[in-house]
Design an enzyme around this catalytic site. Structure first.
Site, short mmCIF file in Angstrom:
data_model
loop_
_atom_site.label_atom_id
_atom_site.label_comp_id
_atom_site.label_asym_id
_atom_site.label_seq_id
_atom_site.Cartn_x
_atom_site.Cartn_y
_atom_site.Cartn_z
N SER A 191 -3.83 -2.24 -10.67
CA SER A 191 -5.29 -2.23 -10.63
C SER A 191 -5.82 -3.51 -11.26
O SER A 191 -5.11 -4.21 -11.99
CB SER A 191 -5.82 -1.06 -11.43
N LYS A 192 -7.06 -3.77 -10.97
CA LYS A 192 -7.69 -4.97 -11.50
C LYS A 192 -7.74 -4.88 -13.03
O LYS A 192 -7.50 -5.85 -13.72
CB LYS A 192 -9.10 -5.09 -10.94
N ARG A 193 -8.04 -3.67 -13.52
CA ARG A 193 -8.21 -3.53 -14.96
C ARG A 193 -6.93 -3.90 -15.70
O ARG A 193 -6.96 -4.61 -16.68
CB ARG A 193 -8.66 -2.10 -15.30
#
Ligand code: GLU
Length: 492
Positions: free
Chosen positions: A246-248
């Site tokens: 994920s981006k996070r």
């Protein structure tokens, strides 16, 4: 036979993620293989999170990857009336009902059920309201949601999944789910089905993370008397710690744009992505477009999760090494003309493009790329490691400076001398350059590697590279001589 119609329906709430690109790619491959249609639908119903910037980014990313679509982009919000009409239809046909239970009531029931270790599904209180009771609640303006009436009978929802086999879920396991919120907005679950029916979608290829929706959606297809599409749920892509990428937690590395900015060849990235969850029954890993379209099948999509092999902070690899190696493979084997076009953009971006590379220096340009690409992995290498071939303002990498120049102080004087010998040659060819360089070493009583590697450092800035004699010829006498003459500056 009915035409194959697949779709890619991104929600435009962020950039094009490599997971989304993989979904688009699988759908594209399936459409192309079966001479079907790929429909692009922007699922922009979530007005708060959808942005124009994201839509543009998604379209741009698909274009860059070379994944063309046949219809669309359609926008989900353009069909809002249809979604509401569909919900009304279910209500009128008795396939859905208004539920006036308040959130507090529902929470209390759920808590009680949890404590008693009982089923926490909605208990169907409003399912049995009489028309008079409903009219009364409406008179009082009590807000309501619309719930789908899951058949109360033995049996199960069954659908065909090309990856996982037949999937079955007992009716008794499914609660009467909400299809329209109390603010009158239909839920994504419903909109998605209404759109897929209208777009006559025959196959739905999407991630396993959508499976919890699928059983409920199959009930909706049946309620609308529409043919149920064939499903293919793709495995998730996890990182080495088995967490969803994920981006996070992984940052820009999950964005398609990241690969574009790091000098990836679009097809090389597709070739990498397709193998995050699919393989052939032989060991093939490198495919042309045509070969991949031919080889692709839903049945060979993996059931188990795929691993994105990326170690944060690994200085050697800025992404999965397999992706980098594949990119290197395409870079070295693609027709040099195609590489030439891609490198042109890189050189232009750096302000070191010469229009002559498209005209009288074209032959030189392509031969140079062909010579240096052997050691390269990304298009960026042409302007970093390969900069000295196209510009004079390059730097000498520290290890070349240390090992091949500073370790041999005599080169401060020798390299300019070698330059003068090259200057006075009748013909400056690779054979002549080799002869002169070797003679020079013999005369100085050192191994040829010392002046040759020293020249490499001041002429190309690198410690390694193609045969230096070829490099002399390619870089050309004028630049070779001037760089050798100026070699002294590195010893100051
Ligand atoms: N808009 C959904 C998403 O981006 C698509 C789900 C689907 O393929 O049905 O996840």
């Amino acid at each position: 036979m009915t035409e194959v119609r697949v779709r890619f329906p991104p929600s435009p709430t962020g950039y094009l993620h490599i997971g989304g690109a993989r979904t688009a790619l699988y759908n594209w491959l399936y459409a192309r293989k079966h001479h079907g249609k790929l429909i692009l639908r922007i699922e922009d119903t979530d007005a708060e999170r959808s942005t124009r910037e994201s839509i543009d980014g998604i379209l741009d990313g698909l274009n860059w990857l070379g994944l063309d679509w046949d219809e669309g982009p359609y926008f989900q919000t353009d069909f809002a009336d249809e979604h509401i009409k569909a919900a009304r239809q279910l209500l009128e046909n008795g396939q859905a009902y208004k539920c006036f239970c308040t959130r507090e009531e529902l929470d209390a029931k759920r808590k009680k059920a949890l404590a008693a270790k009982q089923d926490i599904k909605y208990d169907g209180t409003c399912r049995h309201l009489t028309p008079a009771e409903i009219a009364e609640k409406e008179k009082q303006n009590i807000p309501y949601v619309i719930r789908f009436k899951v058949p109360h009978k033995d049996g199960a929802v069954v659908y065909e999944d090309k990856v996982l086999g037949d999937i079955k879920r007992a009716y008794s396991d499914i609660e009467d789910f909400v299809i329209v919120r109390s603010n009158g907005k239909p839920l994504y679950l419903l909109c998605n089905v209404v759109d897929d029916i209208r777009d006559r979608i025959t196959h739905i290829i999407r991630g396993q993370d959508h499976m919890s929706n699928t059983t409920r959606q199959v009930l909706l297809y049946q309620a609308f008397n529409a043919p149920v599409p064939v499903f293919a749920h793709m495995p998730l892509t996890l990182d080495l710690k088995k967490a969803k990428i994920s981006k996070r937690s992984h940052g820009e590395i999950v964005a398609v744009q990241f690969y574009r900015e790091h000098g990836f060849i679009p097809w090389a990235l597709c070739n990498f992505l397709v193998q995050l969850g699919w393989s052939t029954n032989d060991d093939r890993e490198i495919f042309s477009r045509e070969e991949l379209i031919e080889a692709f099948s839903l049945e060979r999509i993996n059931k188990s999760n795929s691993i994105f092999n990326y170690r944060k902070g690994d200085p050697k690899f800025f992404t999965d090494p397999k992706a980098i190696n594949m990119n290197g493979h395409y870079l070295r084997t693609m027709p040099i003309n195609e590489i030439g076009e891609m490198v042109k953009k890189e050189l232009q971006g750096e302000g070191i493009w010469d229009d002559a590379y498209d005209n009288d220096k074209k032959e030189w340009y392509l031969a140079t790329l062909d010579l240096i690409r052997d050691r390269f992995f990304t298009l960026k290498d042409f302007t970093s490691q390969g900069r000295a071939y196209f510009a004079d303002d390059f730097t000498v990498e520290p290890k070349a400076l240390k090992k091949n120049l500073l370790k041999h102080p005599e080169l401060e004087e020798w390299l300019p001398m070698l330059g003068e010998r090259f200057a006075s040659l009748k013909n400056f060819t690779k054979d002549e350059a080799e002869r002169v360089a070797r003679e020079f070493a013999t005369e100085m009583n050192v191994k040829p590697g010392i002046p040759i590697n020293g020249s490499r450092a001041v002429i190309t800035g690198r410690i390694k590279g193609p045969s230096m004699f070829e490099v002399f010829e390619v870089i050309g006498r004028e630049r070779v001589v001037s760089r050798l003459r100026e070699a002294g500056k590195y010893f100051k």
